[in-house]
Write an enzyme that holds these catalytic residues in place. Sequence first.
Site, PDB file in Angstrom:
ATOM      1  N   HIS A  59      -6.674  -5.702  -1.549  1.00  0.00           N
ATOM      2  CA  HIS A  59      -5.598  -4.731  -1.385  1.00  0.00           C
ATOM      3  C   HIS A  59      -4.384  -5.308  -0.651  1.00  0.00           C
ATOM      4  O   HIS A  59      -3.249  -5.149  -1.093  1.00  0.00           O
ATOM      5  CB  HIS A  59      -6.151  -3.523  -0.627  1.00  0.00           C
ATOM      6  CG  HIS A  59      -5.179  -2.404  -0.477  1.00  0.00           C
ATOM      7  ND1 HIS A  59      -4.588  -1.805  -1.562  1.00  0.00           N
ATOM      8  CD2 HIS A  59      -4.689  -1.760   0.611  1.00  0.00           C
ATOM      9  CE1 HIS A  59      -3.770  -0.851  -1.140  1.00  0.00           C
ATOM     10  NE2 HIS A  59      -3.812  -0.805   0.175  1.00  0.00           N
ATOM     11  N   ASP A  97      -8.506  -5.498  -6.056  1.00  0.00           N
ATOM     12  CA  ASP A  97      -8.337  -4.292  -5.237  1.00  0.00           C
ATOM     13  C   ASP A  97      -8.619  -3.062  -6.082  1.00  0.00           C
ATOM     14  O   ASP A  97      -7.992  -2.886  -7.129  1.00  0.00           O
ATOM     15  CB  ASP A  97      -6.890  -4.230  -4.711  1.00  0.00           C
ATOM     16  CG  ASP A  97      -6.576  -2.904  -4.016  1.00  0.00           C
ATOM     17  OD1 ASP A  97      -7.509  -2.291  -3.455  1.00  0.00           O
ATOM     18  OD2 ASP A  97      -5.400  -2.498  -4.019  1.00  0.00           O
ATOM     19  N   SER A 128       0.827  -1.205   0.000  1.00  0.00           N
ATOM     20  CA  SER A 128       0.000   0.000   0.000  1.00  0.00           C
ATOM     21  C   SER A 128       0.869   1.266   0.000  1.00  0.00           C
ATOM     22  O   SER A 128       1.686   1.425  -0.910  1.00  0.00           O
ATOM     23  CB  SER A 128      -0.952  -0.049   1.190  1.00  0.00           C
ATOM     24  OG  SER A 128      -1.943   0.930   1.077  1.00  0.00           O
TER      25      SER A 128
END
Lengths: 466, 466
Positions: free
Chosen positions: A443, A387, A175
């Site tokens: 994600h 995601d 991320s």
Amino acid sequence: MWLSVVVLVHVLLLISNSVESQSIIDTLPGFPGKLPFKLETGYIGVGELDEVQLFYYFIESERNPKDDPLVLWLTGGPGCSGLSGLLFEIGPFTFDYANSSGNKPMLELNPYSWTKIANMIFLDAPVGTGFSYATTWEAYNSNDTSSTTQTYEFLRKVMAHPTFLFNPLYVAGDSYSGKTVPIIVQEVSNGNKIGHSPPLNLKGFVIGNPLTYEIWDGNERVKFAHRTALISDRLYQSTKRNCQGRYIDPDPNNMQCVEDLRKVNECLDDIYAAQILEPNCAAFSPKPNKLWSLSLHLDDNFIDILHSAPDQVPEPWCRSYNYLYSYVWANDKTVQKALHVREGTKTDWERCNKSLTYTKNVITSIDYHQNLTKKDLRALVYSGDHDMLIPYVGTQQWIETLDLSIKDDWRPWFVEGQIAGYVTIFTEEKYSLTFTTIKGAGHTAPEYKPKECLAMIDRWFAYYFL
Amino acid sequence: MWLSVVVLVHVLLLISNSVESQSIIDTLPGFPGKLPFKLETGYIGVGELDEVQLFYYFIESERNPKDDPLVLWLTGGPGCSGLSGLLFEIGPFTFDYANSSGNKPMLELNPYSWTKIANMIFLDAPVGTGFSYATTWEAYNSNDTSSTTQTYEFLRKVMAHPTFLFNPLYVAGDSYSGKTVPIIVQEVSNGNKIGHSPPLNLKGFVIGNPLTYEIWDGNERVKFAHRTALISDRLYQSTKRNCQGRYIDPDPNNMQCVEDLRKVNECLDDIYAAQILEPNCAAFSPKPNKLWSLSLHLDDNFIDILHSAPDQVPEPWCRSYNYLYSYVWANDKTVQKALHVREGTKTDWERCNKSLTYTKNVITSIDYHQNLTKKDLRALVYSGDHDMLIPYVGTQQWIETLDLSIKDDWRPWFVEGQIAGYVTIFTEEKYSLTFTTIKGAGHTAPEYKPKECLAMIDRWFAYYFL
């Protein structure tokens, strides 16, 4: 071995009047019996006066600690605790959701922990994240460049442990760490070059659903939403035409674009962006998913849920319920004592601290990636393909701009006879980059596809083909 | 009520020397206690000499049978039994997988059965499907037009039951029924017009992941595979260019296209085409998924599995394991007796009979759809958006060619606060067509998303917005 140098380090640190500590943890509240692996926690002070105290969890490889890689893991955010990566993604335990209660969260072993094959350091960085803290108010201010410098300093101090100095070193994270990992790697590489001590045996880096450039990654959400049947062909074409591909921060006077984006938002607002097929629990958050806010925090404001009776927790089961236990567990005084958290340094542990005084002063990590392609390094970039926060289509796009040669073009790879994703391998002299999708993952890919992600990282560390 | 006319029908049929029967079923092997709904099974003879004996399952609505719609359901194939639709998709029970064994499959109630809101007839058609049979060898030959004529005849004979004559009638089915349902609807509509008796209270039709035109639907698999991250941008663009959009039955001398399609196949061969995120169990079939064979049968050759010990059934769990029990259950003599299946008419019940002597003589149902838009009818077309057998992108495409007006353009609809799919409503004078995706569902959408599909059909039958 790790412990063997602790005394020395301690002595050195006492001399330098800084506050550092390492502790071996044998048992933890919620886990029955002794831990079947070696866990060490501690603080390492960085900054001129060690005013930033970074908390870490070190877990020795359960296979062959002497030869297995040493991996530094940074959860994203910025502000998401290393413990979140440890408990929900790639660490050796996870919550036993079925047997936990709001008063008593229970831990169980994660059979797909990356500690099965690697020595892992989960770091609470930047300062203010997890149990990391600063000794002055000023030191709580940080940004992409200062925090990465601190992390590099952390790494060198950790390597004062000569035990792991010669293990292959990888910097990893997901991320928001897509911004910081390449910077850290560059710092390490430069530091080695100019003779910083100790020299680090850096082999490469790993980034999952990485943020690279907010504007690019955000814009690609519209393409992704179209591909995954969340917006129509018609709306996609119209939005592309009217907004000229500029969906993040569009011209407010361009009414056609604004109207198209309103429709796009209507289609996407109630989607759980981190895995588009899972239920969206935004109803329990004060604000819904802010897809266009560029925020990478997944809202999980659980305070209300924590105070409500269990039978009031509504159906359907939401992944975020699982995160509840981390708040209860990590804020339990007996747990903090067991982890040797320094009393009085933090008021509340948060999975993702949203009130950091952090400036995002690096717009994009693409220049760093470009520089790294000139070096003798290996990169693994993986994307959970369901995601929408940092969609794989955007990640593919910036990789293409690196203009590398394709060694192995987009082919399936397998785990237990099933397609786990699709891999492409790029090279450039001594540099190689492996890009892979994780089929069906969200994600934080290992949270959704733990078996597949362990297979991926094991093979990649071992220089096998995926 | 239904039963009340059985005697009359029987007398009429005995006069005409045909073999028809209806039986009310109170209990069934594998289901504990009495059935909590009204189940009738029977045969209706069609053809000049009733040489085709079509077997059906009728289940009365559990809500308000007097006013609820009457739905004729045809599972696809061709050759897939109505019982398959009943047990795995939209019927009132399903196998209790956890408590079943190879010797003793157990049934449990499906809380999302469409019989909660509709009177349902599950039909074994065309002849040779399920328990349907013919009294002559010649009569086993059928094709799209003869089988649909037979189904229309079945409907008229069923409506000799005046009880349901005034209920709104819908013809429904999925997969291959995308070909036959529009033809049946046209036959009913034409029959009503020319005064066939009894007049049928036809309101419209429902088709799920429907086959419309093999070539079109098949070609769209490549676009779908690209959208869902199974093939790369590069390969998609190259294949599109080199094959000029012709992927099914390409020019064998076009070597670039053939080579691109080889790569496409390499990416897709091991995908479970009916739901691209689920495990592929082709390993237990003699042949892998033949994505380009145009076959809509999902291979489930379980004979070997049935004969192997339970602990030899390999991980991971495959949806098709669930189908195993239907073979055991429906071939059990006590079950067949309970269902009043005529002894000696069938050697083996198969979920999908692949050895029908059936000719696909209708290339595409698009002309039928075109004709139906001129009538006073309602159509519901739904697509599980993770199905690669008949991908939603192809279904969208032929709907676009109908050139209808858009009344309500692509917006999310909700079940329990979650987005269940996206709906578009088209109209043309008295005709209306609702197209919707079922988010995350596979080929037989209600099998994957039962709650969402029941909400969809309930609202649609009630003329609500989805």
